[in-house]
Scaffold this active site. Structure first.
Site, PDB file in Angstrom:
ATOM      1  N   HIS A  90      14.273  24.686  74.534  1.00 51.03           N
ATOM      2  CA  HIS A  90      14.846  25.755  75.361  1.00 51.03           C
ATOM      3  C   HIS A  90      14.745  27.105  74.665  1.00 51.03           C
ATOM      4  O   HIS A  90      14.432  28.118  75.288  1.00 51.03           O
ATOM      5  CB  HIS A  90      16.308  25.431  75.694  1.00 51.03           C
ATOM      6  CG  HIS A  90      16.439  24.241  76.586  1.00 51.03           C
ATOM      7  ND1 HIS A  90      16.584  24.348  77.942  1.00 51.03           N
ATOM      8  CD2 HIS A  90      16.399  22.911  76.311  1.00 51.03           C
ATOM      9  CE1 HIS A  90      16.644  23.135  78.476  1.00 51.03           C
ATOM     10  NE2 HIS A  90      16.533  22.253  77.512  1.00 51.03           N
ATOM     11  N   ASP A 116      19.204  30.065  81.244  1.00 53.63           N
ATOM     12  CA  ASP A 116      18.514  28.796  81.069  1.00 53.63           C
ATOM     13  C   ASP A 116      18.834  27.896  82.264  1.00 53.63           C
ATOM     14  O   ASP A 116      19.963  27.895  82.769  1.00 53.63           O
ATOM     15  CB  ASP A 116      19.031  28.150  79.784  1.00 53.63           C
ATOM     16  CG  ASP A 116      18.172  26.995  79.317  1.00 53.63           C
ATOM     17  OD1 ASP A 116      17.666  26.244  80.158  1.00 53.63           O
ATOM     18  OD2 ASP A 116      18.026  26.859  78.099  1.00 53.63           O
TER      19      ASP A 116
HETATM   20 BR1  BUP Z   1       8.771  18.957  65.748  1.00 53.12          BR
HETATM   21  C1  BUP Z   1       8.104  20.702  65.778  1.00 53.12           C
HETATM   22  N1  BUP Z   1       7.139  22.551  64.650  1.00 53.12           N
HETATM   23  O1  BUP Z   1       7.527  20.667  63.511  1.00 53.12           O
HETATM   24  P1  BUP Z   1       8.780  20.838  73.068  1.00 53.12           P
HETATM   25  C2  BUP Z   1       8.137  21.437  66.929  1.00 53.12           C
HETATM   26  N2  BUP Z   1       7.689  22.737  66.930  1.00 53.12           N
HETATM   27  O2  BUP Z   1       6.722  24.440  65.744  1.00 53.12           O
HETATM   28  P2  BUP Z   1      11.019  19.089  72.229  1.00 53.12           P
HETATM   29  C3  BUP Z   1       7.163  23.292  65.781  1.00 53.12           C
HETATM   30  O3  BUP Z   1       8.993  23.269  68.806  1.00 53.12           O
HETATM   31  P3  BUP Z   1      12.566  19.438  74.545  1.00 53.12           P
HETATM   32  C4  BUP Z   1       7.590  21.276  64.576  1.00 53.12           C
HETATM   33  O4  BUP Z   1       5.561  24.022  68.822  1.00 53.12           O
HETATM   34  C5  BUP Z   1       7.354  23.621  70.423  1.00 53.12           C
HETATM   35  O5  BUP Z   1       7.240  24.999  70.632  1.00 53.12           O
HETATM   36  C6  BUP Z   1       6.687  23.245  69.105  1.00 53.12           C
HETATM   37  O6  BUP Z   1       9.272  21.966  72.099  1.00 53.12           O
HETATM   38  C7  BUP Z   1       7.773  23.550  68.140  1.00 53.12           C
HETATM   39  O7  BUP Z   1       9.518  19.516  72.665  1.00 53.12           O
HETATM   40  C8  BUP Z   1       8.804  23.278  70.192  1.00 53.12           C
HETATM   41  O8  BUP Z   1       7.340  20.574  72.868  1.00 53.12           O
HETATM   42  C9  BUP Z   1       9.167  21.914  70.727  1.00 53.12           C
HETATM   43  O9  BUP Z   1       9.159  21.273  74.436  1.00 53.12           O
HETATM   44  O10 BUP Z   1      12.016  19.807  73.123  1.00 53.12           O
HETATM   45  O11 BUP Z   1      11.337  19.579  70.895  1.00 53.12           O
HETATM   46  O12 BUP Z   1      11.098  17.630  72.457  1.00 53.12           O
HETATM   47  O13 BUP Z   1      12.789  17.958  74.565  1.00 53.12           O
HETATM   48  O14 BUP Z   1      13.864  20.203  74.642  1.00 53.12           O
HETATM   49  O15 BUP Z   1      11.515  19.902  75.479  1.00 53.12           O
END
Ligand code: BUP
Length: 458
Positions: free
Chosen positions: A18, A112
């Site tokens: 988020h 959000d």
């Molecule tokens: Br782990 C990781 N580095 O090591 P998502 C994630 N990220 O930059 P999630 C890093 O966190 P939800 C790491 O690039 C993305 O922007 C990644 O968001 C970054 O999945 C973010 O992909 C992760 O939407 O969140 O964390 O499962 O379940 O809330 O969508």
């Protein structure tokens, strides 16, 4: 009258999934579109990744201001065993009536989706235009908008396939698991938010027309629900550049290692920041990566909240694994700069849980995705990956608690097949070109964001 520099307050909820799109939106609105932006934050954050991200955001973009949102007392014992991120959503939702002072002088609020149903009425009371940033796919947004009507029509019966008018049928197995239980905290929030969206002034979604043509068009032309407010597809939102003043990041071990590997030879493996993976499945994955014969960079997570993670990697992945793959495989429990990783020439495949941010980042980089969705919206997102040509989804792969483990041998086989698949690579590059076109001057996403800002001015 029209204002030159509209003040827009952003209200993200908890979790990197988020926070990340909100900070990207903050930067796009300040630097690209001339808005005065404040971000309301709750301290302490649930995870340390979030607090590090916020620090970096405010350091890199001094024009973006921080507002402290102080929450009312909240008794979590009402929800035994609930996910800590959902608990924070709930605590924030109950504190929505306290937002008033933070919003004084604002021209618009962007809340959000997780807070939408309680924040929209507060904004209405204050006569403040209220927009919603939907942090997942447009397909998921169409489900969120349609689901309350689906439930009303099914009169308490079990949830099956959901055919979204004008979009497509979401199979039962792809529905977020919690939605099968009407009493689940997630379901109650999801339905309440879905019902209230029609009363917002508009929605922003981090997707682009070429990635999700059906869902975006259907939302915009009233097929999903008639008279729905405007939907601005503004993605893929560009990552915040934290590098200014922080050269240390590019010097990290894994980046130096990635830079030294041959073009498109490395499999990047990450299942996001939100959920732990069982020890047994971790070991099968380890065996699969080892047997694939390919190089890999693997971000391992074994707890729900990163602050709790002190498990030993060697012990977690099994005897001798790290030694056997040394030089060919890099494994880290820490945070990696995923944006930077995906841009590296040496990376050839992204084995991903399909969190929506990860999908949009892969799209922006033209990197093929091998989808392995786990929970929540991830199967719907994996469907988008497969439809758009960004990648492939073996939909029989499931996680612990469902049909059991995916064996290492199967993982190895699939990784080898996709790494050798030239067509998959070309299609992913096609998605990247479409993404670049959408955000360029006069592209659909650029124009949509400009239109949104114009509304905040009026
Ligand atoms: Br782990 C990781 N580095 O090591 P998502 C994630 N990220 O930059 P999630 C890093 O966190 P939800 C790491 O690039 C993305 O922007 C990644 O968001 C970054 O999945 C973010 O992909 C992760 O939407 O969140 O964390 O499962 O379940 O809330 O969508």
């Amino acid at each position: 009258g029209s204002v030159a520099l509209p003040h827009v307050v952003l209200l993200p909820s908890a979790g990197m999934g988020h926070l990340v799109p909100f900070s990207r939106l903050a930067v796009a609105l300040t630097s690209g579109h001339g808005c005065d932006v404040s971000v309301a934050t709750v301290l302490p954050t649930v995870s340390s990744a979030e607090s590090a991200h916020l620090e970096a955001l405010f350091a890199a973009c001094p024009a973006v201001r921080r507002l402290d949102f102080h929450l009312a007392q909240f008794d979590a014992s009402e929800f035994p065993g609930a996910d800590p991120f959902f608990l924070r959503f709930e605590a924030m939702r109950r504190s929505a009536p306290l937002l008033g002072p933070l919003l004084a002088g604002a021209h618009a609020l962007v809340t959000d989706i997780a807070l939408a149903s309680v924040v929209i009425p507060v904004a209405k009371e204050l006569r403040l235009p209220c927009y919603v940033l939907f942090t997942a796919s447009a397909a998921m947004l169409s489900l969120c908008v349609h689901f309350p009507a689906y439930l009303d029509a099914s009169a308490g019966g079990p949830v099956g396939d959901v055919d979204i008018p004008g979009v497509y049928r979401i199979p039962k197995a792809s529905m977020p698991q919690a939605l099968h239980d009407p009493k689940h905290l997630f379901t109650r929030q999801f339905v309440a938010n879905g019902r209230e969206l029609a009363r917002s002034d508009g929605l922003l979604v981090n997707s682009f027309d070429a990635l999700e043509p059906e869902a975006i068009a259907a939302l915009q032309n009233g097929s999903v629900v008639a008279g729905f407010p405007p939907v601005f597809s503004v993605g893929p939102l560009a990552p915040v550049s934290f590098s200014a003043g922080e050269p240390a990041k590019s010097q990290s071990d894994y980046m130096r290692w990635l830079e030294a590997q041959p073009a498109r030879s490395v499999v990047y493996v990450s299942f996001g920041s939100r959920k732990a993976i069982s020890k047994d499945q971790l070991r099968e994955l380890a065996a699969g990566l080892e047997a694939s014969g390919h190089r890999f960079l693997w971000v391992v997570k074994s707890t729900v909240v990163d602050r709790d993670d002190d498990a030993d990697l060697g012990e977690l992945l099994g005897e001798g694994f790290l030694e056997r793959v040394q030089g060919r495989g890099m494994v880290t429990k820490g945070w990696v700069e995923q944006e930077e990783v995906l841009k590296q020439e040496s990376v050839g495949l992204f084995l991903s849980h399909c969190g929506w941010n990860s999908v949009t980042e892969a799209a922006a980089s033209g990197l093929p995705v091998l989808a392995w969705p786990r929970f929540g919206d991830q199967r719907v997102n994996a469907g988008v990956v497969a439809r758009s040509g960004l990648g492939l989804w073996v939909d029989s792969w499931s996680w612990e608690g469902e049909e059991g483990l995916v064996k290492g041998e199967e993982i190895a086989e699939k990784v080898r097949a996709v790494m050798a698949d030239e067509t998959a690579r070309k299609k992913a590059v096609g998605v990247r070109d479409a993404a670049a076109k959408a955000v360029a001057d006069s592209g659909t996403s650029y124009e949509n964001l400009a239109q949104f800002v114009q509304r905040c001015r009026d």
